[in-house]
Design a protein around this motif. Structure first.
Motif, PDB file in Angstrom:
ATOM      1  N   MET A 114     -37.526 -12.353  44.374  1.00 18.03           N
ATOM      2  CA  MET A 114     -36.825 -11.609  44.966  1.00 18.03           C
ATOM      3  C   MET A 114     -35.459 -11.977  45.182  1.00 18.03           C
ATOM      4  SD  MET A 114     -37.395  -9.187  48.380  1.00 18.03           S
ATOM      5  CE  MET A 114     -39.081  -9.473  48.241  1.00 18.03           C
ATOM      6  N   LYS A 115     -34.392 -11.198  44.901  1.00 16.99           N
ATOM      7  CA  LYS A 115     -33.141 -11.603  44.985  1.00 16.99           C
ATOM      8  C   LYS A 115     -32.567 -11.058  46.440  1.00 16.99           C
ATOM      9  CE  LYS A 115     -31.072 -11.227  40.359  1.00 16.99           C
ATOM     10  NZ  LYS A 115     -30.108 -10.620  39.434  1.00 16.99           N
ATOM     11  N   ARG A 116     -31.770 -12.109  46.977  1.00 18.74           N
ATOM     12  CA  ARG A 116     -31.187 -11.688  48.380  1.00 18.74           C
ATOM     13  C   ARG A 116     -29.951 -10.872  48.073  1.00 18.74           C
ATOM     14  NH1 ARG A 116     -31.148 -16.624  52.214  1.00 18.74           N
ATOM     15  NH2 ARG A 116     -29.110 -16.663  51.242  1.00 18.74           N
ATOM     16  N   GLN A 117     -29.742  -9.991  49.127  1.00 16.89           N
ATOM     17  CA  GLN A 117     -28.473  -9.272  48.911  1.00 16.89           C
ATOM     18  C   GLN A 117     -27.420 -10.137  49.470  1.00 16.89           C
ATOM     19  OE1 GLN A 117     -28.411  -5.644  50.929  1.00 16.89           O
ATOM     20  NE2 GLN A 117     -26.474  -5.088  50.302  1.00 16.89           N
ATOM     21  N   LYS A 118     -26.200 -10.359  48.720  1.00 26.25           N
ATOM     22  CA  LYS A 118     -25.159 -10.992  49.153  1.00 26.25           C
ATOM     23  C   LYS A 118     -24.594 -10.460  50.545  1.00 26.25           C
ATOM     24  CE  LYS A 118     -23.509 -13.573  45.223  1.00 26.25           C
ATOM     25  NZ  LYS A 118     -22.149 -13.870  44.682  1.00 26.25           N
ATOM     26  N   ARG A 119     -23.914 -11.169  51.659  1.00 28.49           N
ATOM     27  CA  ARG A 119     -23.459 -10.747  52.571  1.00 28.49           C
ATOM     28  C   ARG A 119     -22.164 -10.305  52.379  1.00 28.49           C
ATOM     29  NH1 ARG A 119     -24.873 -15.791  56.076  1.00 28.49           N
ATOM     30  NH2 ARG A 119     -24.052 -16.794  54.179  1.00 28.49           N
ATOM     31  N   ASP A 120     -21.732  -9.271  53.077  1.00 30.21           N
ATOM     32  CA  ASP A 120     -20.313  -8.868  53.115  1.00 30.21           C
ATOM     33  C   ASP A 120     -19.335  -9.931  52.965  1.00 30.21           C
ATOM     34  OD1 ASP A 120     -18.077  -7.267  52.873  1.00 30.21           O
ATOM     35  OD2 ASP A 120     -18.053  -6.539  55.030  1.00 30.21           O
ATOM     36  N   ARG A 121     -18.368  -9.963  52.172  1.00 31.80           N
ATOM     37  CA  ARG A 121     -17.306 -11.174  52.304  1.00 31.80           C
ATOM     38  C   ARG A 121     -16.272 -11.338  53.243  1.00 31.80           C
ATOM     39  NH1 ARG A 121     -12.643 -10.850  48.447  1.00 31.80           N
ATOM     40  NH2 ARG A 121     -12.255  -8.833  48.392  1.00 31.80           N
ATOM     41  N   PHE A 122     -16.264  -9.826  53.755  1.00 33.96           N
ATOM     42  CA  PHE A 122     -15.335  -9.829  54.933  1.00 33.96           C
ATOM     43  C   PHE A 122     -16.064 -10.162  56.143  1.00 33.96           C
ATOM     44  CE2 PHE A 122     -13.588  -6.232  52.059  1.00 33.96           C
ATOM     45  CZ  PHE A 122     -12.540  -7.043  51.949  1.00 33.96           C
ATOM     46  N   GLN A 123     -17.285 -10.008  56.374  1.00 33.01           N
ATOM     47  CA  GLN A 123     -18.160 -10.415  57.477  1.00 33.01           C
ATOM     48  C   GLN A 123     -18.170 -11.903  57.400  1.00 33.01           C
ATOM     49  OE1 GLN A 123     -19.515  -8.993  60.060  1.00 33.01           O
ATOM     50  NE2 GLN A 123     -20.434 -10.527  60.964  1.00 33.01           N
ATOM     51  N   ARG A 124     -18.466 -12.452  56.346  1.00 34.81           N
ATOM     52  CA  ARG A 124     -18.287 -13.935  56.330  1.00 34.81           C
ATOM     53  C   ARG A 124     -16.857 -14.586  56.851  1.00 34.81           C
ATOM     54  NH1 ARG A 124     -20.321 -13.740  50.767  1.00 34.81           N
ATOM     55  NH2 ARG A 124     -18.283 -14.253  50.180  1.00 34.81           N
ATOM     56  N   ALA A 125     -15.859 -13.970  56.406  1.00 36.86           N
ATOM     57  CA  ALA A 125     -14.472 -14.316  56.852  1.00 36.86           C
ATOM     58  C   ALA A 125     -14.390 -14.331  58.371  1.00 36.86           C
ATOM     59  CB  ALA A 125     -13.604 -13.533  56.102  1.00 36.86           C
ATOM     60  N   TYR A 126     -14.857 -13.178  58.762  1.00 35.58           N
ATOM     61  CA  TYR A 126     -14.690 -12.924  60.410  1.00 35.58           C
ATOM     62  C   TYR A 126     -15.532 -14.121  61.244  1.00 35.58           C
ATOM     63  CZ  TYR A 126     -15.712 -10.850  64.954  1.00 35.58           C
ATOM     64  OH  TYR A 126     -15.749 -10.672  66.308  1.00 35.58           O
ATOM     65  N   VAL A 127     -16.598 -14.360  60.720  1.00 40.69           N
ATOM     66  CA  VAL A 127     -17.540 -15.340  61.253  1.00 40.69           C
ATOM     67  C   VAL A 127     -17.021 -16.620  61.077  1.00 40.69           C
ATOM     68  CG1 VAL A 127     -19.697 -16.681  60.953  1.00 40.69           C
ATOM     69  CG2 VAL A 127     -19.752 -14.113  60.892  1.00 40.69           C
ATOM     70  N   LYS A 128     -16.449 -17.169  59.955  1.00 35.02           N
ATOM     71  CA  LYS A 128     -15.764 -18.208  60.043  1.00 35.02           C
ATOM     72  C   LYS A 128     -14.435 -18.287  60.698  1.00 35.02           C
ATOM     73  CE  LYS A 128     -17.308 -19.349  55.115  1.00 35.02           C
ATOM     74  NZ  LYS A 128     -16.875 -19.893  53.682  1.00 35.02           N
ATOM     75  N   GLY A 129     -13.818 -17.472  61.063  1.00 33.01           N
ATOM     76  CA  GLY A 129     -12.587 -17.426  61.794  1.00 33.01           C
ATOM     77  C   GLY A 129     -12.905 -17.541  63.310  1.00 33.01           C
ATOM     78  N   TYR A 130     -14.312 -16.927  63.528  1.00 34.89           N
ATOM     79  CA  TYR A 130     -14.625 -16.857  64.925  1.00 34.89           C
ATOM     80  C   TYR A 130     -15.051 -18.491  65.249  1.00 34.89           C
ATOM     81  CZ  TYR A 130     -17.502 -15.967  69.099  1.00 34.89           C
ATOM     82  OH  TYR A 130     -17.977 -16.323  70.523  1.00 34.89           O
ATOM     83  N   LYS A 131     -15.955 -18.838  64.406  1.00 39.00           N
ATOM     84  CA  LYS A 131     -16.180 -20.514  64.532  1.00 39.00           C
ATOM     85  C   LYS A 131     -14.902 -21.310  64.644  1.00 39.00           C
ATOM     86  CE  LYS A 131     -20.379 -20.553  61.705  1.00 39.00           C
ATOM     87  NZ  LYS A 131     -20.678 -21.111  60.518  1.00 39.00           N
ATOM     88  N   ALA A 132     -13.888 -20.947  63.939  1.00 38.03           N
ATOM     89  CA  ALA A 132     -12.622 -21.801  63.891  1.00 38.03           C
ATOM     90  C   ALA A 132     -11.937 -21.570  65.408  1.00 38.03           C
ATOM     91  CB  ALA A 132     -11.645 -21.628  62.891  1.00 38.03           C
ATOM     92  N   GLY A 133     -12.096 -20.377  65.851  1.00 36.41           N
ATOM     93  CA  GLY A 133     -11.285 -20.187  67.212  1.00 36.41           C
ATOM     94  C   GLY A 133     -12.262 -20.505  68.192  1.00 36.41           C
ATOM     95  N   VAL A 134     -13.463 -20.510  68.368  1.00 38.75           N
ATOM     96  CA  VAL A 134     -14.171 -21.272  69.356  1.00 38.75           C
ATOM     97  C   VAL A 134     -14.137 -22.876  69.501  1.00 38.75           C
ATOM     98  CG1 VAL A 134     -16.659 -21.661  70.054  1.00 38.75           C
ATOM     99  CG2 VAL A 134     -15.984 -19.235  69.615  1.00 38.75           C
ATOM    100  N   THR A 135     -14.051 -23.426  68.397  1.00 46.03           N
ATOM    101  CA  THR A 135     -13.795 -24.834  68.279  1.00 46.03           C
ATOM    102  C   THR A 135     -12.491 -25.205  68.572  1.00 46.03           C
ATOM    103  OG1 THR A 135     -13.701 -24.646  65.849  1.00 46.03           O
ATOM    104  CG2 THR A 135     -15.959 -25.271  66.817  1.00 46.03           C
ATOM    105  N   GLY A 136     -11.505 -24.336  68.803  1.00 48.07           N
ATOM    106  CA  GLY A 136     -10.190 -24.713  69.044  1.00 48.07           C
ATOM    107  C   GLY A 136      -9.350 -24.865  67.762  1.00 48.07           C
TER     108      GLY A 136
END
Length: 71
Positions: A1-23
């Protein structure tokens, strides 16, 4: 069964959040595409705000977008 890809904009948001939280600096944004950069910066801003508010580690688990996706 194929997994649906996550939205690339959501991934960008999450990566940005991680970068912000880590300073990390906002200059660390990996994309020059306007829309992707906008989502990354939005996540970064929220992550920085959470870091300044002390919402890191266990105190900020309820705000972490990676945890919210898994629920």
């Amino acid at each position: 069964m194929k997994r649906q890809k996550r939205d690339r904009f959501q991934r960008a948001y999450v990566k940005g959040y991680k970068a912000g939280v880590t300073g990390k600096s906002r200059d660390d944004c990996p994309s020059q595409e306007v829309n992707m950069r906008e989502y990354w910066m939005s996540g970064w801003r929220e992550g920085r705000g959470d870091q300044w508010s002390g919402m890191t580690g266990i105190a900020g688990i309820h705000k972490n977008p990676m945890v919210l996706q898994q629920l």
